[in-house]
Design a protein around this motif. Sequence first.
Motif, PDB file in Angstrom:
ATOM      1  N   TYR A 350      31.039  14.634 -16.605  1.00  0.00           N
ATOM      2  CA  TYR A 350      30.879  13.634 -15.539  1.00  0.00           C
ATOM      3  C   TYR A 350      32.210  12.917 -15.334  1.00  0.00           C
ATOM      4  O   TYR A 350      33.038  12.832 -16.240  1.00  0.00           O
ATOM      5  CB  TYR A 350      29.814  12.604 -15.917  1.00  0.00           C
ATOM      6  CG  TYR A 350      28.379  13.006 -15.628  1.00  0.00           C
ATOM      7  CD1 TYR A 350      28.009  14.336 -15.478  1.00  0.00           C
ATOM      8  CD2 TYR A 350      27.380  12.037 -15.533  1.00  0.00           C
ATOM      9  CE1 TYR A 350      26.692  14.696 -15.232  1.00  0.00           C
ATOM     10  CE2 TYR A 350      26.055  12.383 -15.291  1.00  0.00           C
ATOM     11  CZ  TYR A 350      25.710  13.712 -15.141  1.00  0.00           C
ATOM     12  OH  TYR A 350      24.409  14.060 -14.905  1.00  0.00           O
ATOM     13  N   SER A 351      32.376  12.357 -14.144  1.00  0.00           N
ATOM     14  CA  SER A 351      33.589  11.585 -13.842  1.00  0.00           C
ATOM     15  C   SER A 351      33.594  10.279 -14.624  1.00  0.00           C
ATOM     16  O   SER A 351      32.568   9.848 -15.169  1.00  0.00           O
ATOM     17  CB  SER A 351      33.637  11.275 -12.348  1.00  0.00           C
ATOM     18  OG  SER A 351      32.581  10.378 -12.029  1.00  0.00           O
ATOM     19  N   GLU A 354      31.121   7.748 -13.129  1.00  0.00           N
ATOM     20  CA  GLU A 354      29.728   7.996 -13.514  1.00  0.00           C
ATOM     21  C   GLU A 354      29.493   7.555 -14.961  1.00  0.00           C
ATOM     22  O   GLU A 354      28.465   6.943 -15.281  1.00  0.00           O
ATOM     23  CB  GLU A 354      29.394   9.484 -13.335  1.00  0.00           C
ATOM     24  CG  GLU A 354      29.296   9.903 -11.870  1.00  0.00           C
ATOM     25  CD  GLU A 354      29.322  11.404 -11.669  1.00  0.00           C
ATOM     26  OE1 GLU A 354      28.567  11.878 -10.820  1.00  0.00           O
ATOM     27  OE2 GLU A 354      30.115  12.105 -12.347  1.00  0.00           O
ATOM     28  N   ASN A 355      30.447   7.855 -15.843  1.00  0.00           N
ATOM     29  CA  ASN A 355      30.313   7.448 -17.249  1.00  0.00           C
ATOM     30  C   ASN A 355      30.341   5.937 -17.420  1.00  0.00           C
ATOM     31  O   ASN A 355      29.763   5.406 -18.362  1.00  0.00           O
ATOM     32  CB  ASN A 355      31.420   8.084 -18.085  1.00  0.00           C
ATOM     33  CG  ASN A 355      31.053   9.475 -18.589  1.00  0.00           C
ATOM     34  OD1 ASN A 355      30.254   9.617 -19.510  1.00  0.00           O
ATOM     35  ND2 ASN A 355      31.611  10.504 -17.956  1.00  0.00           N
ATOM     36  N   HIS A 361      22.758   2.341 -14.943  1.00  0.00           N
ATOM     37  CA  HIS A 361      22.782   2.977 -13.625  1.00  0.00           C
ATOM     38  C   HIS A 361      21.542   2.654 -12.789  1.00  0.00           C
ATOM     39  O   HIS A 361      21.550   2.835 -11.584  1.00  0.00           O
ATOM     40  CB  HIS A 361      22.946   4.496 -13.768  1.00  0.00           C
ATOM     41  CG  HIS A 361      21.962   5.129 -14.703  1.00  0.00           C
ATOM     42  ND1 HIS A 361      22.101   5.065 -16.060  1.00  0.00           N
ATOM     43  CD2 HIS A 361      20.821   5.813 -14.461  1.00  0.00           C
ATOM     44  CE1 HIS A 361      21.083   5.692 -16.629  1.00  0.00           C
ATOM     45  NE2 HIS A 361      20.291   6.153 -15.677  1.00  0.00           N
ATOM     46  N   LEU A 372      22.500   5.845  -5.770  1.00  0.00           N
ATOM     47  CA  LEU A 372      23.562   5.030  -6.370  1.00  0.00           C
ATOM     48  C   LEU A 372      24.449   4.434  -5.284  1.00  0.00           C
ATOM     49  O   LEU A 372      24.755   5.083  -4.282  1.00  0.00           O
ATOM     50  CB  LEU A 372      24.425   5.876  -7.314  1.00  0.00           C
ATOM     51  CG  LEU A 372      23.813   6.250  -8.664  1.00  0.00           C
ATOM     52  CD1 LEU A 372      24.746   7.175  -9.423  1.00  0.00           C
ATOM     53  CD2 LEU A 372      23.496   5.022  -9.502  1.00  0.00           C
ATOM     54  N   TYR A 374      27.793   3.907  -4.653  1.00  0.00           N
ATOM     55  CA  TYR A 374      29.054   4.391  -5.226  1.00  0.00           C
ATOM     56  C   TYR A 374      30.212   3.423  -5.039  1.00  0.00           C
ATOM     57  O   TYR A 374      31.129   3.399  -5.860  1.00  0.00           O
ATOM     58  CB  TYR A 374      29.393   5.767  -4.663  1.00  0.00           C
ATOM     59  CG  TYR A 374      28.592   6.855  -5.333  1.00  0.00           C
ATOM     60  CD1 TYR A 374      28.896   7.273  -6.623  1.00  0.00           C
ATOM     61  CD2 TYR A 374      27.499   7.436  -4.695  1.00  0.00           C
ATOM     62  CE1 TYR A 374      28.159   8.250  -7.265  1.00  0.00           C
ATOM     63  CE2 TYR A 374      26.748   8.422  -5.333  1.00  0.00           C
ATOM     64  CZ  TYR A 374      27.076   8.824  -6.608  1.00  0.00           C
ATOM     65  OH  TYR A 374      26.335   9.784  -7.261  1.00  0.00           O
ATOM     66  N   VAL A 377      29.822   1.147  -7.966  1.00  0.00           N
ATOM     67  CA  VAL A 377      30.077   1.899  -9.205  1.00  0.00           C
ATOM     68  C   VAL A 377      31.583   2.047  -9.421  1.00  0.00           C
ATOM     69  O   VAL A 377      32.106   1.772 -10.506  1.00  0.00           O
ATOM     70  CB  VAL A 377      29.407   3.295  -9.145  1.00  0.00           C
ATOM     71  CG1 VAL A 377      29.842   4.150 -10.349  1.00  0.00           C
ATOM     72  CG2 VAL A 377      27.886   3.163  -9.138  1.00  0.00           C
ATOM     73  N   CYS A 381      34.062   0.572 -12.286  1.00  0.00           N
ATOM     74  CA  CYS A 381      34.850   1.474 -13.135  1.00  0.00           C
ATOM     75  C   CYS A 381      36.327   1.098 -13.110  1.00  0.00           C
ATOM     76  O   CYS A 381      36.979   1.027 -14.157  1.00  0.00           O
ATOM     77  CB  CYS A 381      34.664   2.919 -12.671  1.00  0.00           C
ATOM     78  SG  CYS A 381      35.563   4.099 -13.689  1.00  0.00           S
TER      79      CYS A 381
END
Length: 513
Positions: A350-351, A354-355, A361, A372, A374, A377, A381
């Motif tokens: 996973y990217s 995503e991690n 999540h 999601l 994004y 997210v 990140c």
Amino acid sequence: MTKVVEMKGITKIFPGTVANDNVNFDLNKSETHVLLGENGAGKTTLMNILYGLYQQEKGEIYVNGQLAKITNPNDAIKLGIGMVHQHFMLVHNFTVAENIVLGIEPKKGLKVDMKKAIEDVKAIASKYGFNIDPNEVIEDITVGKQQKVEILKALYRGADILILDEPTAVLTPQEIDELGVIIDNLKAQGKSVILITHKLKEVMKMSDRVTIIRRGKVTGTVNTKDTNIDQLAELMVGRKVNLVVDKDEAKVGREILKIENLNANDNRKIAVVKNLNLTVHAGEVVGIAGVDGNGQSEFIEALTGLRKATSGKITINGKDIFNKSPRMVMESGVGHVPEDRHKRGLILKYSLFENSILGIHRTKPFSKGVVLNYNEVRKHCNKLIEEFDVRTPNDEVMASALSGGNQQKLIVAREISKDPELLIVCQPTRGLDVGAIEYIHKRIIKERDNGKAVLLVSLELDEVMSLSDRIAVMYDGQILDIVDRKDATELKLGILMAGGSLKDDKKEVKGLE
């Protein structure tokens, strides 16, 4: 001095990053040369080129004075180069002997001659001073023994030049001392050793020379006897590093975690956690010290819902979490930095973005029903990447593409960002360099000062003693004793870690009190 390896002007480029930038490195016969550098500095990449796993864009490699074209590991092995990777490459249900001879097994007619294989392994183990049983199965032996198997595997294939990648990252203090003896034995037999590491104490103990790499470039090569830990840390990170953890007296608050008479079995159904009792309060760090294999892993798995306990009681803020699912444990206010970052901490394919939200999540602002968000997210990140200095070209790369230390930083960042009541950190600085260790230690103390309860499990005794307010020593599945940090010494903890009692043993050892 005879040079057995010379790497000249090595350049290696990956998409978005120059991993090695015109690097020069050489290795003398019968020496230990350390490659020192931060996570992602390019140390392992350089050695992967020497071992034939990568090919350089520019530069030349000479082995024993001859220009060498190394296009794969077989070429390297033929040139007498062996490599022991940070994550071992062993067949877990094979014996020690089967792993060592794998691929070049002695034959009797068409069959493998296992009797000869066992004799060969005994002979080579004896020659280099390895205490190991050829008939043991890999999954039943300690990590330290597995590393010995990897070293013997390389020696069995005729390696005169050994590359050890982060060899002490998974070892206990006793095993690190054993490794030092093994390296000395290898040098005495005319072998040359390259250590990839960032552990400065081991650098000073085990090496003859040190080459420091920072962001893909060599910043210097020094004789170990002419340098010191502070100087190496500065060369490695590019600034002065505080190697001592600064912290105020703990302001201990209410009880957060309470464990009563916890019992759990290992995968073989053998009891490995036995009537364990422990409390952790808000505003304190409780460290678990102990030699690897005394039930620490199973204890943390039972606590976090990853393993079913057989009996006992676990509460967080009075709420029962005994044998609840990992999700329910997390939602009760628990953050968990696992000891095995690949198995438990990340989904490697996973990217990073995503991690960065694993476990949260489903929550706002990351989730919009079943879809999601994004934008949120990736914003989250990138904030973690910046705040924790995760070295990556961007947030889209797969977690598997990061160095081990940067993977660890991402996990620690994610778990702290969940703002848990109880933060469980297992081997938090395994595979990290001094700059990253300094930062992670500061963050753990910051969480404690913010009123969080912190349970620390580490095989690094220095780390346990630096960070903890109370130290619980685990032996044979039990907490033998809990010592206040101000009363703890290496001697006292060592006695307990070996299964002794402070009440019975009044001996003092100079220099440890």
